[in-house]
Motif scaffolding. Sequence first.
Motif, mmCIF file in Angstrom:
data_model
loop_
_atom_site.group_PDB
_atom_site.id
_atom_site.type_symbol
_atom_site.label_atom_id
_atom_site.label_comp_id
_atom_site.label_asym_id
_atom_site.label_seq_id
_atom_site.Cartn_x
_atom_site.Cartn_y
_atom_site.Cartn_z
ATOM 1 N N GLY A 1 1.000 -1.278 0.046
ATOM 2 C CA GLY A 1 0.050 -0.049 -0.076
ATOM 3 C C GLY A 1 0.947 1.220 -0.024
ATOM 4 O O GLY A 1 1.888 1.404 -0.589
ATOM 5 N N ILE A 2 0.394 2.261 0.860
ATOM 6 C CA ILE A 2 0.929 3.465 0.836
ATOM 7 C C ILE A 2 2.457 3.301 1.290
ATOM 8 O O ILE A 2 3.404 4.008 0.676
ATOM 9 C CB ILE A 2 0.408 4.480 1.750
ATOM 10 C CG1 ILE A 2 0.979 5.673 1.854
ATOM 11 C CG2 ILE A 2 0.309 3.985 3.109
ATOM 12 C CD1 ILE A 2 0.875 6.537 0.454
ATOM 13 N N ASP A 3 2.885 2.387 2.086
ATOM 14 C CA ASP A 3 4.245 2.301 2.606
ATOM 15 C C ASP A 3 5.262 1.777 1.425
ATOM 16 O O ASP A 3 6.236 2.109 1.334
ATOM 17 C CB ASP A 3 4.274 1.477 3.990
ATOM 18 C CG ASP A 3 3.581 1.834 5.032
ATOM 19 O OD1 ASP A 3 3.365 3.048 5.226
ATOM 20 O OD2 ASP A 3 3.006 1.006 5.482
ATOM 21 N N THR B 1 5.647 4.794 -0.912
ATOM 22 C CA THR B 1 6.367 5.764 -0.213
ATOM 23 C C THR B 1 7.885 5.567 -0.158
ATOM 24 O O THR B 1 8.688 6.181 -0.527
ATOM 25 C CB THR B 1 5.930 6.193 1.205
ATOM 26 O OG1 THR B 1 4.457 6.686 1.083
ATOM 27 C CG2 THR B 1 6.743 7.428 1.761
ATOM 28 N N ILE C 1 -4.705 2.150 -1.903
ATOM 29 C CA ILE C 1 -4.765 3.613 -1.651
ATOM 30 C C ILE C 1 -6.509 4.086 -2.152
ATOM 31 O O ILE C 1 -6.820 3.657 -2.930
ATOM 32 C CB ILE C 1 -3.662 4.430 -2.520
ATOM 33 C CG1 ILE C 1 -3.682 4.380 -3.758
ATOM 34 C CG2 ILE C 1 -2.397 3.886 -1.686
ATOM 35 C CD1 ILE C 1 -2.503 4.922 -4.561
ATOM 36 N N PRO D 1 -6.662 7.963 -3.001
ATOM 37 C CA PRO D 1 -6.356 9.320 -3.035
ATOM 38 C C PRO D 1 -7.760 10.126 -3.198
ATOM 39 O O PRO D 1 -8.664 9.595 -3.974
ATOM 40 C CB PRO D 1 -5.314 9.234 -3.893
ATOM 41 C CG PRO D 1 -5.766 8.256 -5.127
ATOM 42 C CD PRO D 1 -6.145 7.189 -3.939
ATOM 43 N N ARG E 1 3.358 11.337 0.943
ATOM 44 C CA ARG E 1 2.109 10.652 1.708
ATOM 45 C C ARG E 1 0.732 11.110 1.799
ATOM 46 O O ARG E 1 -0.020 10.491 1.805
ATOM 47 C CB ARG E 1 3.008 9.870 2.992
ATOM 48 C CG ARG E 1 2.216 8.929 3.973
ATOM 49 C CD ARG E 1 2.921 8.661 5.236
ATOM 50 N NE ARG E 1 4.023 7.737 5.113
ATOM 51 C CZ ARG E 1 3.672 6.512 5.033
ATOM 52 N NH1 ARG E 1 2.675 5.947 5.213
ATOM 53 N NH2 ARG E 1 4.785 5.728 4.892
ATOM 54 N N VAL F 1 -1.269 10.850 -1.631
ATOM 55 C CA VAL F 1 -1.551 9.567 -2.152
ATOM 56 C C VAL F 1 -2.542 8.910 -1.056
ATOM 57 O O VAL F 1 -3.276 8.187 -1.586
ATOM 58 C CB VAL F 1 -0.522 8.817 -2.225
ATOM 59 C CG1 VAL F 1 -0.671 7.360 -2.683
ATOM 60 C CG2 VAL F 1 0.685 9.411 -3.068
ATOM 61 N N ASN F 2 -2.293 9.372 0.366
ATOM 62 C CA ASN F 2 -2.974 8.356 1.126
ATOM 63 C C ASN F 2 -4.623 8.694 1.381
ATOM 64 O O ASN F 2 -5.442 7.831 1.475
ATOM 65 C CB ASN F 2 -2.553 8.390 2.492
ATOM 66 C CG ASN F 2 -2.501 7.380 3.657
ATOM 67 O OD1 ASN F 2 -2.631 6.267 3.098
ATOM 68 N ND2 ASN F 2 -2.569 7.436 4.617
#
Length: 207
Positions: free
Chosen positions: A94-96, A99, A158, A160, A199, A202-203
């Motif tokens: 995911g976001i991690d 990023t 995600i 956004p 972050r 996008v999150n």
Amino acid sequence: MTSQQTPLSLALSKRKSDERATPISAFRMARSWWLEGRRLNLSQLAEELGIGRATLMRWVGNKDLLMGEILWSLYKRIYDEAIARAEQTPNLTGIDYLTQIYEDINVALINARPMYDFLQAEPQWGLQLLTARASGLQERLISTWQQMFEKAIAAGEIKPEMDAQSLALYIVRIGESAIYCDLICGRKPEPGPATTAFRLLVNGHQR
């Protein structure tokens, strides 16, 4: 007694005029020059290749487009390496996952000596190539990130608050501002704020 000739010795003994230049060899020579810190001069490049300038221009389009291909080759290698590291990191999703890739790319660009030397030697042209459409580089970066975002959105990883194309545009521009302007001014860029902005954008609402 004559020494035995091999295909390699024959190739090495050829006159330069006997060697056939190609668009790929033109790119490779130009890229080699750039990595060595040499300025890109199309007339000198054509002479070194043993072809006319008109032929070289037909192959590469123009100086901006050729330089765009060189810069893209650097970015693509860095991008592929960042993807590989993220894929090898356990439980990174995911976001991690996204990023880490974004930050790794920015850090690698900051530490890329050829990029630093280029922006110090030709700041105006370099900034134009990196941040405008003249070289086609920015469009490629946006397209690359757009595809990654579309895949993550489709997988529900995600959420956004903007579409994938707009999101890609903004995160590319944030990276440009965070890296290239500082490099041109001789400052050491700090990737942290760009990573935080990435972050947040996008999150979206996802926690």
